[in-house]
Design an enzyme around this catalytic site. Structure first.
Site, PDB file in Angstrom:
ATOM      1  N   ARG A 240       4.021 -11.631   3.581  1.00 17.55           N
ATOM      2  CA  ARG A 240       5.477 -11.563   3.390  1.00 17.55           C
ATOM      3  C   ARG A 240       6.256 -11.165   4.634  1.00 17.55           C
ATOM      4  O   ARG A 240       7.482 -11.110   4.609  1.00 17.55           O
ATOM      5  CB  ARG A 240       5.809 -10.630   2.217  1.00 17.55           C
ATOM      6  CG  ARG A 240       5.352 -11.214   0.896  1.00 17.55           C
ATOM      7  CD  ARG A 240       5.687 -10.339  -0.279  1.00 17.55           C
ATOM      8  NE  ARG A 240       7.126 -10.296  -0.546  1.00 17.55           N
ATOM      9  CZ  ARG A 240       7.664  -9.609  -1.547  1.00 17.55           C
ATOM     10  NH1 ARG A 240       6.888  -8.909  -2.356  1.00 17.55           N
ATOM     11  NH2 ARG A 240       8.953  -9.611  -1.744  1.00 17.55           N
TER      12      ARG A 240
ATOM     13  N   PRO B 279       0.821  -1.197   0.000  1.00 16.97           N
ATOM     14  CA  PRO B 279       0.000   0.000   0.000  1.00 16.97           C
ATOM     15  C   PRO B 279       0.860   1.254   0.000  1.00 16.97           C
ATOM     16  O   PRO B 279       1.861   1.335   0.697  1.00 16.97           O
ATOM     17  CB  PRO B 279      -0.799  -0.108   1.297  1.00 16.97           C
ATOM     18  CG  PRO B 279      -0.552  -1.465   1.816  1.00 16.97           C
ATOM     19  CD  PRO B 279       0.765  -1.869   1.282  1.00 16.97           C
ATOM     20  N   GLU B 280       0.433   2.176  -0.798  1.00 15.81           N
ATOM     21  CA  GLU B 280       1.040   3.503  -0.819  1.00 15.81           C
ATOM     22  C   GLU B 280       0.039   4.453  -0.162  1.00 15.81           C
ATOM     23  O   GLU B 280      -0.954   4.006   0.398  1.00 15.81           O
ATOM     24  CB  GLU B 280       1.360   3.901  -2.268  1.00 15.81           C
ATOM     25  CG  GLU B 280       2.181   2.816  -2.975  1.00 15.81           C
ATOM     26  CD  GLU B 280       2.510   3.128  -4.422  1.00 15.81           C
ATOM     27  OE1 GLU B 280       2.635   4.309  -4.764  1.00 15.81           O
ATOM     28  OE2 GLU B 280       2.636   2.176  -5.206  1.00 15.81           O
TER      29      GLU B 280
END
Length: 274
Positions: A117, A2-3
DNA sequence: CACGAGACCTGTTCGC
DNA sequence: TGCGAACAGGTCTCGT
């Protein structure tokens, strides 16, 4: 993953509630569980769990790509990095695979930090500035005008793409929105920051705000199995469009690697001056 | 100071 | 079908 737009969408949903769950403001944290120790950056997982017990959630907002959750005298920071997401579930649900930190709340709710991750991190701090003070300005900060932005660019000799990804220079841009903003501004990702005219800097800043604003309006981008909710992915102009025609001139989009990141641009609209 | 490579991680997709 | 390589929205640290 996410940005800025994705993190803002998540913060808004947690704060305001959604069709799936009520707002989390005012919810009490009954207990916390740490399922992957390294997901807690500070303090130790034991202290983290102990200090969170009984806390009440105040405001929920965003700074750069950080989620900022105010408690009483403490702040919970969450950085989703590449694959993180926040889920609100029922405590009666089994804990999903890849859940890293869970917060059991009142009203039978569970806030889960889900992160396949394992790059994401959470912090529990008395002073969030210990972490946040490294960040550069917010892209929408009205004090960041074209002149200021131009001077910040000019005093550095750095390639535009890695510079815009540097959170100390500007907080919130990631790989998608950087590629989209550089295409919008007609600037090559390898152009040196000190070569930008004032007009080019002004255009770049306007484009950064335009692509981020579009991302926020569309609730972010959803790609693959990570993050669902937004639909900006249907409107990419260059990102992940290698070989497809540039929406402005039709030239095939090229992909190069810059600072180990896939970088997409139009060689016609974004020429590299000699 | 600026840049590149490696590390941290798991999952999906691509090419043979 | 199988299997390794490449790739993925991020950031840190180290070497040159």
């Amino acid at each position: 993953m996410p940005e800025l737009p994705e993190v803002e969408s998540i913060a808004n949903r947690l704060r305001m509630g959604s069709e799936q769950h009520p707002p989390l403001i005012g919810e009490r944290i009954l207990s916390a569980q740490v399922l992957w120790q390294r997901s807690v950056a500070h303090p130790s997982p034991e202290t983290f769990i102990q200090k969170l017990k009984g806390q009440t959630i105040g405001d929920i907002r965003r700074r750069g790509k950080f989620l900022v959750i105010d408690l009483a005298g403490l702040t919970l920071l969450i950085h989703l990095r590449m694959s993180g997401d926040l889920w609100v579930e029922s405590v009666s649900q089994p804990i999903a695979p890849h859940s890293r930190v869970c917060f059991d709340l009142s009203q039978n709710l569970r806030l889960t930090f889900h992160d396949p991750r394992k790059f994401g991190r959470v912090w529990l701090l008395e002073d969030p500035n210990e972490v946040l003070r490294e960040l550069g300005p917010e892209p929408f900060d009205p004090l960041l005008n074209a002149e200021v932005f131009s001077q910040r660019l000019r005093k550095l000799h750095r390639q535009l793409k890695p510079l815009l990804l540097d959170q100390r220079f500007l907080a919130g841009l990631g790989n998608i929105y950087t590629d989209e903003a550089l295409h919008c501004a007609g600037l090559h990702p390898l152009m040196s920051s000190n070569q930008l005219s004032l007009a080019q800097a002004a255009r770049l800043l306007a484009c950064i705000r335009e692509v981020l604003g579009e991302g926020i309006r569309r609730n972010g981008a959803s790609i693959d199995w990570v993050y669902r909710g937004g639909d900006l992915q249907n409107y990419f102009r260059v990102y992940q469009r290698t070989g497809l025609p540039c929406p402005r001139c039709g030239t095939p989009i090229e992909r190069i690697t810059v600072g180990q990141r896939g970088t997409h641009f139009c060689p016609e609209c974004q020429p590299l001056a000699p």
